[in-house]
Design an enzyme around this catalytic site. Sequence first.
Site, mmCIF file in Angstrom:
data_model
loop_
_atom_site.group_PDB
_atom_site.id
_atom_site.type_symbol
_atom_site.label_atom_id
_atom_site.label_comp_id
_atom_site.label_asym_id
_atom_site.label_seq_id
_atom_site.Cartn_x
_atom_site.Cartn_y
_atom_site.Cartn_z
ATOM 1 N N ASP A 209 0.845 -1.181 0.000
ATOM 2 C CA ASP A 209 0.000 0.000 0.000
ATOM 3 C C ASP A 209 0.884 1.236 0.000
ATOM 4 O O ASP A 209 1.881 1.276 0.712
ATOM 5 C CB ASP A 209 -0.882 0.001 1.253
ATOM 6 C CG ASP A 209 -2.129 -0.826 1.041
ATOM 7 O OD1 ASP A 209 -2.625 -0.827 -0.098
ATOM 8 O OD2 ASP A 209 -2.586 -1.477 1.993
ATOM 9 N N ASP B 1 -10.088 -5.861 2.216
ATOM 10 C CA ASP B 1 -8.822 -6.492 1.813
ATOM 11 C C ASP B 1 -8.889 -8.005 1.959
ATOM 12 O O ASP B 1 -8.025 -8.720 1.454
ATOM 13 C CB ASP B 1 -7.663 -5.999 2.690
ATOM 14 C CG ASP B 1 -7.213 -4.605 2.287
ATOM 15 O OD1 ASP B 1 -7.373 -4.277 1.092
ATOM 16 O OD2 ASP B 1 -6.717 -3.871 3.147
#
Lengths: 558, 675
Positions: B305, B515
Amino acid sequence: MHDLLGYAVFLAALTAGGWALAAYMQPVFTGGRSLLSPALGPVERGFYRIAGIRADQPQGWKAYALSVLLFNLLGFLLLYAILRLQGALPLNPDAIPAMAPDLAFNTAISFVTNTNWQAYSGEAQLSSLAQMAGLTVQNFLSAATGMAVGVAVIRGFTGPRGAALGNFWADMTRAVLYVLLPLSLVLGLLLIAQGVPQTLSGAAHVTTLQGAEQLIPRGPVASQVAIKQLGTNGGGFYGVNSAHPLENPTILSNMAQCLSILLIPVAFCFLFGRMAGDRRQGWAIFAAMGVMFVAGLAVIYWAETAGSGLGANMEGKEQRFGAALSALWAAATTAASNGSVNAMHDSFMPLSGLVQMINMQVGEVIFGGVGAGLYGMLLYVVLAVFLAGLMVGRTPEYLGRKIEAREVTLAMLAFLSMPLGILGGAAISASLPAALASVQEGGPHGLSEILYAYSSAVGNNGSAFAGFGAATQWQTTALGLLMLLGRYAIIVPMLAIAGALAAKTRAPVTLGTFPTHGPLFVTLLVLTVTVLGALTFFPVLALGPIAEESARLAGQSF
Amino acid sequence: MSSHPHSRPHTGLYATALRASVAKLHPRALLGNAVICVTAATAAVTTLLALRDLATGAPGAGVNLQIAFWLWVCVLFANFAEALAEGRGKARADSLRATKAETMVKLLAQEDDPAPRLVASGSLRAGQLVLVETGDLIPTDAEVIRGVASVDESAITGESAPVIRESGGDRSSVTGGTRIVSDSLVLRILAEPGKSFLDRMIAMVEGAERQKTPNEIALNILLAGLTLIFLLVTVTLQPFARYSGIAIPVVTLAALFVTLIPTTIGGLLSAIGIAGMDRLMRANVIAKSGRAVEAAGDVDTLLLDKTGTITFGNRMADAFLPAQGVIDRQLIRAALLASLSDDTPEGKSIVDLAHRLLPADDKPAETGAPIAFSAQTRLSGVDLPGRRLRKGAVDAVERFTGRHADPGLRARIDEIARSGGTPLLVAQDDTILGAIHLKDVIKPGVRDRFAELRAMGIRTVMITGDNPLTAAAIAAEAGVDDFLAEATPEMKLDFIRREQAGGRLVAMCGDGSNDAPALAQADVGVAMNSGTPAAKEAANLIDLDSDPTKLIEVVMVGKQLLISRGALTTFSIANDVAKYFAILPALFVAAFPGLAVLNVMNLHSPQSAILSAVIFNALIIVALIPLALRGVRYAPAGAAALLRRNLAIYGLGGLIAPFLGIKAIDLAVTALGLA
């Protein structure tokens, strides 16, 4: 110096020849058009029609392995029948009777497994029909079996994910038609030109200069010699094999035969690289084999030319070849699982015998048998990659395929067959009174004779120390069974490994990928063969050739 | 990362391990390890034979007894290695277990039940609601359904600063064993007692649930195969020797057998695995299975990320760009005043930068009425006596002033946007003073880290919600290999599937519930401990520090684990060469005096040679325990360089070391008159 130059020319010719043959073989085995396709294509297709073969139908590893076993079983039965019935069959000019059951069993297995161990003397115990329709046919078929399995294993290692291993029947047909027959034709003609007999009439009756009557056995010699060399068979027409002046008359015939022994095995290394789409992979395997071959040759050459201090050791050697060419042949025929000889290995120096035995004991992977040498070496590759591959911090992979529990299990199974067959068989033979009868000499040399015989049988080589009496019932049976072990206990697991690898996704090559080309990998592979393969036999070799050599140095002889 | 007081080995640990290594002599415990099991069996037979020799007064009984003794020592050392590795985990487990005290909890009938019922924590069932208040221990894993509270998670993470847990969003999960520091929460119980995260963690660190990983299984098969081969070698040696007129005592054959089989790696294999998990644990990462740690070493692609991993996560002011006719200082002072009451990280960074740029004696001291940011105006600022200062997005400020930025400023604004930054305008009444360049700041050292990963053959892919232009600029600056812009959870999942279809192994980290599918699909999924229960359930590793850069460390630990195994295996097998040269001449020299040439180490006598080889074989295990526990030194490098280095150290070293070691032991054995 002269000798070394000759060796260098030989190695260069071998490399170039193998490289060119691989370039020719690639389209043959990958469905492309090869040089001989225009001439042989129709023959091939016609053959498929007659035999009902669908060449484009791929087989998985199980189907492929089953085809191999079935075909070889039929080959065995046919050959056994011919040997047992030859007395009643045609083409028997010298009226040779049927072969004894145990000897026929041994001989049939020996030729089907590409071993060509000869417990008989060909010119005295085989009819022309048995030589041609029996042995020569198996010379082609056992070689083609090795090549087909070799190609199938290459496909599994290098093909795309989910690829089948090919079609055994098509691979066999192509190996015979496109590779073995044309090459044999060329070599056969060359040998005939050098004076090797090729006739269907029986032995020649001649009156010698002294006026004595002599019987000179003849037959279709050139054709059988050509395929015995090219197919790493080794079974000669004559009992003394290529030391016989009619089987191997000249220096030229000698060099041509010697090259032929290693030609196809060398080509298989390069074929592997080509089919992998990365020729460096092929060169790496070739280099590893080459390093070990040259090392072995160096020892034999040194030992034979030095002799026992009184000049070169010429006992058991042909005057026309001398020590250097005999050493080269001895290295080649034991490294490749050929087994033909142009000198008597029994009479070589102990250190030479040591090298010859190691060449066979590591599993005939120093070029090895046609096709068999490559898949045998791939077995070591799997082990080497698994052992050292972890050291780069990844699950070991070869050509992008992960080597996992299944592959390691199969590799260990195959790998076990060498020590099991050689050490187990030789140990029993060294203890049983019935088996000990075969040993001519006592002491370490006797042990060497036993060990050599079992190494030769399990390695599917076929050569022997002359002192060893192979024709007893115990030896024909035990050696026959071990030839089967040495052949199929490696073929089946290797096909299974190829099948398992073919089912895996190929990981892309990154900087983190274990490099399987280049000097580092070659070193690793050589060390793996040496430490895992050769060291297993170190204790018994210490009691055989090494003890003999050390005693010889101390002035003791056996 | 913080250290735990109990995780350091101390003398008590060694004593416990010593006791455990004797307990592990139980046949059932030995059966799990083929090589060591075979060694123990050989040791038992050898002991009986040596005792028989002693009883009958046969010659050589003394040396035989010593051989038997050292074979047992070999087994004990292998057990000791495993026990020591387990012991370090057990110490950690004990400290965790201390937080698992049985308590009374306030069970609620429904969410707003005014009269909670007190029940024992052990009786809780999934789905029940409980109330926890200041000072209460959270009984087991649960989801916050109401309230905000600060929670002390130090028992699990070792981090002493309390963290905020609240209902909804990605911070809604609480872990059993943590404690409420202030306020109260209503929780829905997720895990039954005994199955909570804490329980799993304890089981993991204790090694109770440890299953062999795929590579470990394959290696075990190889070692078992080699053992079988060496069994053949030694068993067949007897008939060969008899043929040659030599009688080898069975004890000597047993000694040859044990020295040839790969006892070194066989004895250390499980210790290496446990120690690898322990290293991960000390990095505050919990592996749900050993398989995940091993897979981490194989990873080809790292999904990272952007926010929090590659950048600090907040845009920060980088430069002030005055409009035409405005001097720098005028713009900076206006920007500072307009941001003084702005509490957002962006606002604070503008104040910081302004303070750094302005001379100390030139700080504006005016105060006025702060104008807070609103969604309608999209502006914030301050109303000072006689003037209004505003800052905000370009179009908002243009609307406020009723003017457009001058062409020079316009060009610089566009440039900022192109470079991945965010431009803000600053205005005073109807005059545009200039722009502020806000940019994502790349964490220091990140670039080097990615270069290291690239050298290891690992591709880094940045995941961001930014538009492709911004993403490309940041990707270039951070040095990642690829990026996924405007990423949605579905895109992440697709990307992972594509990579895997190409034969690559993918690792990622995440925390949100969305996620979870990607975490489950990834070969290595690291969930942040602060994340939602769904994310933690889907992942195979959990980072207690909630630090996304930990992914890189996990990969390193995985690689180190595999390297340690490979290195010690290679070492162990290479050792055999020297052992042959020690024992074979000793066996045969009486019958073939010429074979003395094989005694290259020039060992004193056949007896001392065999005894020295056996002693070396045992001592090398204990000598390598520290290496097995610590792991082989690993510096990021390409595979070729790693192989060259490790092959030189462990391959070549493995060939040479035993020659020196056996010789040294032989000298000692001879000097002490043991053989």
